[in-house]
Motif scaffolding. Structure first.
Motif, PDB file in Angstrom:
ATOM      1  N   PRO A  96      51.296  67.264 -29.637  1.00 33.99           N
ATOM      2  CA  PRO A  96      51.213  66.183 -30.625  1.00 33.99           C
ATOM      3  C   PRO A  96      50.022  65.275 -30.301  1.00 33.99           C
ATOM      4  O   PRO A  96      49.756  64.988 -29.142  1.00 33.99           O
ATOM      5  CB  PRO A  96      52.527  65.422 -30.427  1.00 33.99           C
ATOM      6  CG  PRO A  96      53.445  66.387 -29.770  1.00 33.99           C
ATOM      7  CD  PRO A  96      52.598  67.290 -28.951  1.00 33.99           C
ATOM      8  N   GLY A  97      49.307  64.880 -31.332  1.00 37.78           N
ATOM      9  CA  GLY A  97      48.195  63.954 -31.128  1.00 37.78           C
ATOM     10  C   GLY A  97      46.890  64.589 -30.710  1.00 37.78           C
ATOM     11  O   GLY A  97      45.904  63.902 -30.491  1.00 37.78           O
ATOM     12  N   ILE A  98      46.874  65.918 -30.613  1.00 39.74           N
ATOM     13  CA  ILE A  98      45.657  66.566 -30.122  1.00 39.74           C
ATOM     14  C   ILE A  98      44.596  66.663 -31.231  1.00 39.74           C
ATOM     15  O   ILE A  98      43.411  66.767 -30.981  1.00 39.74           O
ATOM     16  CB  ILE A  98      46.003  67.962 -29.530  1.00 39.74           C
ATOM     17  CG1 ILE A  98      44.949  68.404 -28.517  1.00 39.74           C
ATOM     18  CG2 ILE A  98      46.175  69.031 -30.582  1.00 39.74           C
ATOM     19  CD1 ILE A  98      45.002  67.635 -27.230  1.00 39.74           C
ATOM     20  N   LYS A 100      45.541  68.318 -34.658  1.00 39.84           N
ATOM     21  CA  LYS A 100      45.816  69.417 -35.584  1.00 39.84           C
ATOM     22  C   LYS A 100      45.690  68.969 -37.037  1.00 39.84           C
ATOM     23  O   LYS A 100      45.074  69.660 -37.856  1.00 39.84           O
ATOM     24  CB  LYS A 100      47.227  69.985 -35.344  1.00 39.84           C
ATOM     25  CG  LYS A 100      47.436  70.545 -33.971  1.00 39.84           C
ATOM     26  CD  LYS A 100      48.847  71.088 -33.781  1.00 39.84           C
ATOM     27  CE  LYS A 100      49.926  70.031 -33.882  1.00 39.84           C
ATOM     28  NZ  LYS A 100      49.854  68.984 -32.843  1.00 39.84           N
ATOM     29  N   SER A 101      46.282  67.824 -37.342  1.00 38.81           N
ATOM     30  CA  SER A 101      46.236  67.365 -38.736  1.00 38.81           C
ATOM     31  C   SER A 101      44.807  67.058 -39.146  1.00 38.81           C
ATOM     32  O   SER A 101      44.399  67.348 -40.278  1.00 38.81           O
ATOM     33  CB  SER A 101      47.094  66.111 -38.916  1.00 38.81           C
ATOM     34  OG  SER A 101      48.416  66.384 -38.545  1.00 38.81           O
ATOM     35  N   THR A 102      44.039  66.504 -38.226  1.00 38.38           N
ATOM     36  CA  THR A 102      42.639  66.213 -38.511  1.00 38.38           C
ATOM     37  C   THR A 102      41.879  67.506 -38.804  1.00 38.38           C
ATOM     38  O   THR A 102      41.167  67.622 -39.804  1.00 38.38           O
ATOM     39  CB  THR A 102      42.005  65.487 -37.299  1.00 38.38           C
ATOM     40  OG1 THR A 102      42.830  64.385 -36.949  1.00 38.38           O
ATOM     41  CG2 THR A 102      40.617  65.011 -37.618  1.00 38.38           C
ATOM     42  N   LEU A 103      42.059  68.479 -37.923  1.00 39.05           N
ATOM     43  CA  LEU A 103      41.370  69.762 -38.096  1.00 39.05           C
ATOM     44  C   LEU A 103      41.732  70.398 -39.424  1.00 39.05           C
ATOM     45  O   LEU A 103      40.866  70.875 -40.165  1.00 39.05           O
ATOM     46  CB  LEU A 103      41.751  70.709 -36.943  1.00 39.05           C
ATOM     47  CG  LEU A 103      41.220  72.135 -37.067  1.00 39.05           C
ATOM     48  CD1 LEU A 103      39.719  72.157 -36.790  1.00 39.05           C
ATOM     49  CD2 LEU A 103      41.924  73.102 -36.128  1.00 39.05           C
ATOM     50  N   ALA A 268      34.612  60.043 -36.560  1.00 37.66           N
ATOM     51  CA  ALA A 268      34.674  60.563 -37.925  1.00 37.66           C
ATOM     52  C   ALA A 268      35.185  61.992 -37.937  1.00 37.66           C
ATOM     53  O   ALA A 268      34.663  62.852 -38.640  1.00 37.66           O
ATOM     54  CB  ALA A 268      33.301  60.474 -38.584  1.00 37.66           C
ATOM     55  N   GLY A 269      36.202  62.263 -37.141  1.00 37.74           N
ATOM     56  CA  GLY A 269      36.830  63.572 -37.159  1.00 37.74           C
ATOM     57  C   GLY A 269      36.231  64.540 -36.157  1.00 37.74           C
ATOM     58  O   GLY A 269      35.537  64.147 -35.226  1.00 37.74           O
ATOM     59  N   LEU A 270      36.542  65.825 -36.376  1.00 39.23           N
ATOM     60  CA  LEU A 270      36.109  66.843 -35.432  1.00 39.23           C
ATOM     61  C   LEU A 270      34.730  67.371 -35.808  1.00 39.23           C
ATOM     62  O   LEU A 270      34.505  67.763 -36.945  1.00 39.23           O
ATOM     63  CB  LEU A 270      37.123  67.985 -35.421  1.00 39.23           C
ATOM     64  CG  LEU A 270      38.474  67.595 -34.822  1.00 39.23           C
ATOM     65  CD1 LEU A 270      39.577  68.492 -35.350  1.00 39.23           C
ATOM     66  CD2 LEU A 270      38.416  67.668 -33.309  1.00 39.23           C
TER      67      LEU A 270
END
Ligand code: TYD
Ligand code: MG
Length: 453
Positions: A96-98, A100-103, A268-270
């Motif tokens: 959790p928090g790594i 995944k949702s962002t990616l 700003a994300g990955l």
């Protein structure tokens, strides 16, 4: 008459008879009789009703390779085996928090921009939260359709009506199938939700990406329970404190497993990292004892990482052996070989080993780099900064050449290294123009590199 079977809704253990308490996890009142998936009375075995004959084909059926859609996030495309295959089921697991949702929000936007009809279903965040994240990532304009829902029946009905080409379910542990009597996140819920979604994917030609949280305390079921159902399993790993994130394919029916994609978590994300070696080595300072650069191979590409060791007198009767990013058992083996074959003991010494940058290494070819780091730390003697090390150590103390020696050397040369220590044997090709030192056993290596062991 079909045999009855029972299973525990908390841990998934199966039994031949009912009992009040599960022997597997110790929970009470969690065991119930399994209902057959197909409709019809439970007592009828499958053989008692004639099914349809299935069409058989031979192995030489000529079929074109599946058409793939690339999303433009090169590192993701690479890990998928060269893009997304239609009607495939993909699991993306991670702590959790790594990220995944962002990616996956970034991936959803990219695939949508590439022309796939994409639906993103969030079971964890409200739509407004996802929209805020999209805004932060600069993706508000992407034609992604969004829903915040956990009811699987409603989700499947919607997908059937909307007919998207890609559906992202974030996360599988929040999904709730109303035909299964247990809490969301339990093994039976996760398993049946994943089963419904993967069969839906195959039947309707939709690619689905399932997000799964890895859990340490077992409160909710981990992604392992669905790994076998999907075509591709990717794990998103990294240390929270580090900005590097690694997406690793551990199973892929449509491409090579073990492939990795490297990302950097920014404000700003990955962001993709196309030259991971440069990034992993960027934090390296002056040559210091215990630091050795390992020329590794991850999937199809070479990656250079720094191995760091610290050896210090131990105040404990049982000295510590602490490993981050590598296998603890393998470290014990190398310490034993150093002692037995080279007469270099580590008794009474604490040993710490760390792979820099939050990278995880599983290649046996890292053995020699680890041994070099341990010796360098123990002798307080730094290796030259421009040298890479790789090779496998056997229990006899002999060194075995690593696969793809030539690629490792080439990558090292590209990054400005001028020398390499690698076992004799193995194809070096032009050697990348590096000065090669080629010991055939560990004793020879110790003598050559650190003077008399
Ligand atoms: P998230 O994708 O929510 O993780 P997961 O879905 O695996 O639980 O990522 C959460 C972390 O990422 C959070 O600690 C903040 C960080 N983050 C950034 O650093 N930059 C960003 O642009 C975004 C969106 C998140
Ligand atoms: Mg999330």
């Amino acid at each position: 008459m079909a045999k009855k079977s029972f299973s525990c809704s908390a841990c998934g253990a199966s039994f031949t008879k009912w009992s009040g308490r599960c022997e597997g996890c110790g929970d009470w009142n969690t065991i119930s009789q399994d209902k057959p998936l197909s409709a019809g009375p439970a007592s009828k075995s499958i053989g008692s009703k004639r099914g349809n004959t299935i069409e058989l084909t031979n192995l030489s059926t000529e079929e074109a390779p599946p058409p793939r859609t690339t999303c433009g996030l090169g590192e993701l495309d690479r890990v998928l085996g060269g893009g997304l295959v239609p009607a495939s089921a993909i699991l993306v697991g991670g702590d959790p928090g790594i990220g995944k949702s962002t990616l996956l929000l970034q991936a959803a936007a990219q695939f949508a921009n590439a022309g796939l009809k994409t639906i993103y279903v969030s079971g964890e965040e409200a739509s407004a939260q996802v929209r805020m994240r999209a805004k932060r990532l600069g993706l508000s304009d992407a034609p992604v359709q969004l829903a915040a829902e956990t009811n699987l029946r409603d989700i499947l009905t919607t997908l059937e009506a909307e007919k998207p080409q890609l559906a992202i379910i974030d996360s599988i542990q929040t999904m709730w199938a109303d035909n299964v009597e247990s809490a969301p996140g339990s093994v039976s819920q996760v398993r049946s939700a994943a089963h419904e979604l993967t069969t839906f994917a195959k039947r309707h030609g939709v690619s689905v990406i399932l997000v799964g949280h890895v859990t340490k305390d077992g409160q909710i079921a981990g992604p392992r329970v669905v790994e076998h159902m999907v075509d591709t399993v990717l794990y998103f790993e990294g240390e929270r404190g580090h900005q590097f994130r690694i997406l690793r394919a551990v199973k892929n029916r449509f491409g090579p497993a073990d492939e990795i994609g490297v990302f950097e978590m920014t404000g700003a994300g990955l962001a993709e990292v196309t030259n991971p070696s440069a990034l992993f080595l960027s934090e390296r300072g002056e040559p210091s004892p215990g630091s050795v650069v390992f020329a590794g191979i991850e999937g199809t590409r070479p990656v250079l990482v720094e191995m760091q060791a610290l050896v210090a007198p131990s105040p404990h009767s049982q000295p510590r052996r602490t490993v981050v990013g590598w296998d603890g058992g393998r470290l014990a083996m190398i310490l034993a070989v150093l002692e037995a074959r080279c007469g270099i003991p580590f008794t009474g010494l604490d040993v710490y080993l760390n792979v820099a940058g939050g990278m995880k290494i599983s290649e046996p070819a890292a053995d020699l780099a680890v041994a070099a780091a341990l010796l360098s730390a123990r002798e307080d003697a730094a290796l030259p900064a421009d040298t890479v090390v790789f090779g496998e150590i056997s229990l006899s103390g002999a060194l075995r050449p690593a696969p793809q020696t030539e690629n490792r050397l080439k990558e090292a040369q590209k990054l400005g290294f001028t020398a390499a220590i690698a076992p004799a044997g193995g194809k070096t090709g032009s050697g990348g123009g590096l000065k090669l030192s080629r010991p055939s056993d560990l004793t020879g290596f110790v003598g050559e590199t650190f003077g008399a062991g």
